[in-house]
Design a protein around this motif. Structure first.
Motif, PDB file in Angstrom:
ATOM      1  N   VAL A   3       0.853  -1.194   0.000  1.00 12.20           N
ATOM      2  CA  VAL A   3       0.000   0.000   0.000  1.00 12.20           C
ATOM      3  C   VAL A   3       0.889   1.244   0.000  1.00 12.20           C
ATOM      4  O   VAL A   3       1.601   1.495   0.974  1.00 12.20           O
ATOM      5  N   PRO A   4       0.861   2.016  -1.106  1.00  9.34           N
ATOM      6  CA  PRO A   4       1.655   3.251  -1.106  1.00  9.34           C
ATOM      7  C   PRO A   4       0.993   4.330  -0.258  1.00  9.34           C
ATOM      8  O   PRO A   4      -0.218   4.516  -0.346  1.00  9.34           O
ATOM      9  N   VAL A   5       1.784   4.999   0.552  1.00 10.12           N
ATOM     10  CA  VAL A   5       1.257   6.084   1.389  1.00 10.12           C
ATOM     11  C   VAL A   5       2.025   7.345   0.989  1.00 10.12           C
ATOM     12  O   VAL A   5       3.209   7.501   1.312  1.00 10.12           O
ATOM     13  N   GLY A   6       1.353   8.219   0.240  1.00  8.79           N
ATOM     14  CA  GLY A   6       2.022   9.414  -0.274  1.00  8.79           C
ATOM     15  C   GLY A   6       2.159  10.503   0.774  1.00  8.79           C
ATOM     16  O   GLY A   6       1.237  10.722   1.566  1.00  8.79           O
ATOM     17  N   VAL A   7       3.305  11.152   0.785  1.00  9.99           N
ATOM     18  CA  VAL A   7       3.520  12.331   1.632  1.00  9.99           C
ATOM     19  C   VAL A   7       3.828  13.481   0.679  1.00  9.99           C
ATOM     20  O   VAL A   7       4.788  13.394  -0.095  1.00  9.99           O
ATOM     21  N   ASN A   8       3.010  14.513   0.716  1.00 11.90           N
ATOM     22  CA  ASN A   8       3.202  15.607  -0.236  1.00 11.90           C
ATOM     23  C   ASN A   8       4.443  16.432   0.078  1.00 11.90           C
ATOM     24  O   ASN A   8       4.744  16.694   1.234  1.00 11.90           O
ATOM     25  N   THR A   9       5.126  16.822  -0.983  1.00 16.01           N
ATOM     26  CA  THR A   9       6.194  17.814  -0.847  1.00 16.01           C
ATOM     27  C   THR A   9       5.760  19.029  -1.654  1.00 16.01           C
ATOM     28  O   THR A   9       4.992  18.898  -2.613  1.00 16.01           O
ATOM     29  N   THR A  10       6.238  20.205  -1.266  1.00 17.47           N
ATOM     30  CA  THR A  10       5.731  21.428  -1.891  1.00 17.47           C
ATOM     31  C   THR A  10       6.863  22.340  -2.338  1.00 17.47           C
ATOM     32  O   THR A  10       8.007  22.195  -1.896  1.00 17.47           O
ATOM     33  N   LEU A  11       6.472  23.281  -3.179  1.00 25.33           N
ATOM     34  CA  LEU A  11       7.423  24.290  -3.651  1.00 25.33           C
ATOM     35  C   LEU A  11       8.024  25.047  -2.461  1.00 25.33           C
ATOM     36  O   LEU A  11       9.222  25.323  -2.434  1.00 25.33           O
ATOM     37  N   ALA A  12       7.187  25.334  -1.460  1.00 31.54           N
ATOM     38  CA  ALA A  12       7.655  26.093  -0.299  1.00 31.54           C
ATOM     39  C   ALA A  12       8.756  25.344   0.458  1.00 31.54           C
ATOM     40  O   ALA A  12       9.593  25.963   1.118  1.00 31.54           O
ATOM     41  N   GLU A  13       8.757  24.004   0.328  1.00 35.14           N
ATOM     42  CA  GLU A  13       9.795  23.188   1.008  1.00 35.14           C
ATOM     43  C   GLU A  13      10.913  22.802   0.046  1.00 35.14           C
ATOM     44  O   GLU A  13      11.688  21.886   0.339  1.00 35.14           O
ATOM     45  N   ASP A  14      10.947  23.446  -1.113  1.00 36.80           N
ATOM     46  CA  ASP A  14      11.889  23.035  -2.170  1.00 36.80           C
ATOM     47  C   ASP A  14      11.764  21.543  -2.473  1.00 36.80           C
ATOM     48  O   ASP A  14      12.740  20.873  -2.837  1.00 36.80           O
ATOM     49  N   PHE A  15      10.585  21.007  -2.297  1.00 37.98           N
ATOM     50  CA  PHE A  15      10.279  19.610  -2.603  1.00 37.98           C
ATOM     51  C   PHE A  15      11.148  18.604  -1.860  1.00 37.98           C
ATOM     52  O   PHE A  15      11.286  17.455  -2.283  1.00 37.98           O
ATOM     53  N   ALA A  16      11.726  19.023  -0.744  1.00 34.16           N
ATOM     54  CA  ALA A  16      12.426  18.058   0.126  1.00 34.16           C
ATOM     55  C   ALA A  16      11.389  17.550   1.118  1.00 34.16           C
ATOM     56  O   ALA A  16      10.648  18.346   1.706  1.00 34.16           O
ATOM     57  N   ILE A  17      11.321  16.263   1.298  1.00 34.12           N
ATOM     58  CA  ILE A  17      10.279  15.709   2.174  1.00 34.12           C
ATOM     59  C   ILE A  17      10.529  16.153   3.619  1.00 34.12           C
ATOM     60  O   ILE A  17      11.670  16.178   4.088  1.00 34.12           O
ATOM     61  N   ASP A  18       9.442  16.518   4.280  1.00 32.46           N
ATOM     62  CA  ASP A  18       9.525  16.992   5.663  1.00 32.46           C
ATOM     63  C   ASP A  18       9.529  15.766   6.596  1.00 32.46           C
ATOM     64  O   ASP A  18       8.557  15.001   6.621  1.00 32.46           O
ATOM     65  N   PRO A  19      10.601  15.549   7.357  1.00 37.20           N
ATOM     66  CA  PRO A  19      10.672  14.358   8.212  1.00 37.20           C
ATOM     67  C   PRO A  19       9.475  14.242   9.154  1.00 37.20           C
ATOM     68  O   PRO A  19       9.014  13.131   9.440  1.00 37.20           O
TER      69      PRO A  19
END
Ligand code: PLP
Length: 420
Positions: A164-180
């Motif tokens: 089951v894939p569980v997506g975590v969104n990354t955003t432009l505001a975070e420079d697309f680095a995933i937030d731990p």
């Protein structure tokens, strides 16, 4: 369409009607595909290739592959391999020469040590590495946390394996680095793994060192596996220091490191990649690979060995071109008014297009029809990609400049309301 035998016989032979009989199954035509295959949509990238293929004078920023050909000496190594009649299977693991060279290469670049005899497997591209690694390690219902937007194959690979894939969104505001913190919030008792791809396709994002360290601590704290797709490891810019996930404290034993030759060495068509993991994990991956693939193409393995031995100047040469093009395209988009953060890895720019009032799908479709420039809608990489399009800048400077002119014209028309 043929009538299912069962229902046609029932219609003519009432004696077959038995209250204890099995409930009637729907016709095969409605259930021929496995549900998990049926539920996965076709790749959104391919749809645009198909449109592009019907047109002339198209500038393609769509396909994610180098415009360079494979370096000459690597091609010659392939020719030599064939002329030496190296036309047989290799070990399931791949040739020991290539595995030894790879072990040396990874230790030199990242300080990670893998035993070439039992911790490295040569695969048919990073694509196979990914699929085999996931299939060898997931049980039905196991959850995999992944950042989105991300590479098109991740969700399907997890679903095909019953996970089951569980997506975590990354955003432009975070420079697309995933937030731990978002990773930690997504962890449940069913979480088995985190899937990471930095440098990232489609965003070009990299992980700042402190973020990467924090993700490693989370993986250790929650005892999770990490699939790390590092296929763009050599394509980093602006002084970014690439570190392999496997090199971080506590990570080697829980990381499945994947990579390949397609991007850095311009070898997409050779289909050659690798997966590295502690022997007890690799043994399971080898089992899946052994029964499905046997061994990667011998000629491609011989060519890849040459790439590792002598390809460094070629990697540097191509990287210098990508870096130049990267600056041209990012500056160009920002001047047009499409906000684009500075990608520090891979060869993609990910401009924000929402100011045009179009969805990313509409933007990509209208752009190719009106201006013959192919880009990929951000939504091809998950819903989190809405509002962006992916532009691959592994194409000539002249084409990038012309594409920017055309995109500028297209955006201008939207601003002035014409065709909007
Ligand atoms: N992983 C990522 C993130 C990619 O972008 C790609 C190709 O685009 C692959 C894996 C597959 O690469 P390969 O050609 O080695 O199968």
């Amino acid at each position: 369409m043929t009538t299912p035998i069962k229902s046609s016989r029932l219609a003519t032979d009432p004696s077959l009607l038995n209250s204890e009989s099995e409930p009637e199954r729907p016709p095969l035509s409605t259930r021929v595909l496995a549900r998990r295959v049926d539920e996965v949509p076709r790749s959104g990238i391919r749809r645009f290739f198909d449109i592009t293929a019907t047109m002339t004078d198209v500038i393609s920023l769509g396909v994610g592959e180098p415009d360079f050909d494979t370096p000459q000496q690597v091609i010659e190594a392939g020719i030599h391999s064939l002329e030496s009649r190296r036309t047989h299977y290799t070990s399931n693991y791949g040739t020991i020469e290539l595995r030894r060279a790879l072990a040396h290469h990874l230790e030199r670049l990242y300080g990670v040590k893998y035993d070439p005899t039992e911790e490295i497997l040569i695969t048919v591209g990073a694509s196979e590495a990914l699929d085999m690694a996931i299939r060898a390690t997931l049980d039905p219902g196991d959850e995999v946390i992944l950042h989105e937007p991300s590479y098109v194959s991740y969700r399907p690979a997890v679903i095909f394996a019953g996970g089951v894939p569980v997506g975590v969104n990354t955003t432009l505001a975070e420079d697309f680095a995933i937030d731990p913190a978002k990773i930690e919030a997504a962890i449940t008792p069913r979480t088995k793994a985190i899937l990471l791809n930095y440098p990232c396709n489609p965003t070009g994002a990299v992980l700042p060192a402190d973020v990467q360290d924090e993700i490693a601590r989370i993986a250790v704290r929650h005892d999770l596996l990490v699939y790390s797709d590092e296929i763009y490891d050599r394509l980093v810019y602006g002084g970014y220091q690439m570190r392999s996930m496997a090199a971080l404290p506590g990570m080697r034993r829980r990381t499945i490191l994947m990579g390949g030759f397609s991007k850095a060495y311009a070898m997409t068509g050779w289909r050659i990649g690798y997966v590295c993991a502690p022997s007890e994990i690799l043994e399971g991956i080898l089992k899946v690979h052994q029964y499905m693939i046997m061994s990667a193409a011998t000629v491609a393995q011989d060519a890849a060995l040459e790439a590792l031995k002598t390809g460094e100047p070629d990697v540097a040469r191509m990287l210098a071109h990508y870096d130049r093009r990267r600056r041209i395209i990012v500056d160009g988009f920002n001047e047009i008014g499409l906000t684009t953060f500075e990608p520090r890895g891979a060869f993609y720019a990910f401009p924000q297009i929402s100011s045009t009032g179009l969805t990313s799908d509409q933007f990509a479709e209208q752009l190719i029809r009106e201006e013959s420039v192919a880009v990929v809608p951000g939504t091809a990489f998950g819903a989190a990609g809405e509002g962006h399009v992916r532009c691959c800048y592994a194409t000539s400077e002249a084409e990038i400049k012309e594409a920017l002119v055309r995109i500028g014209r297209f955006v201008e028309r939207r601003k002035s309301g014409a065709n909007g």
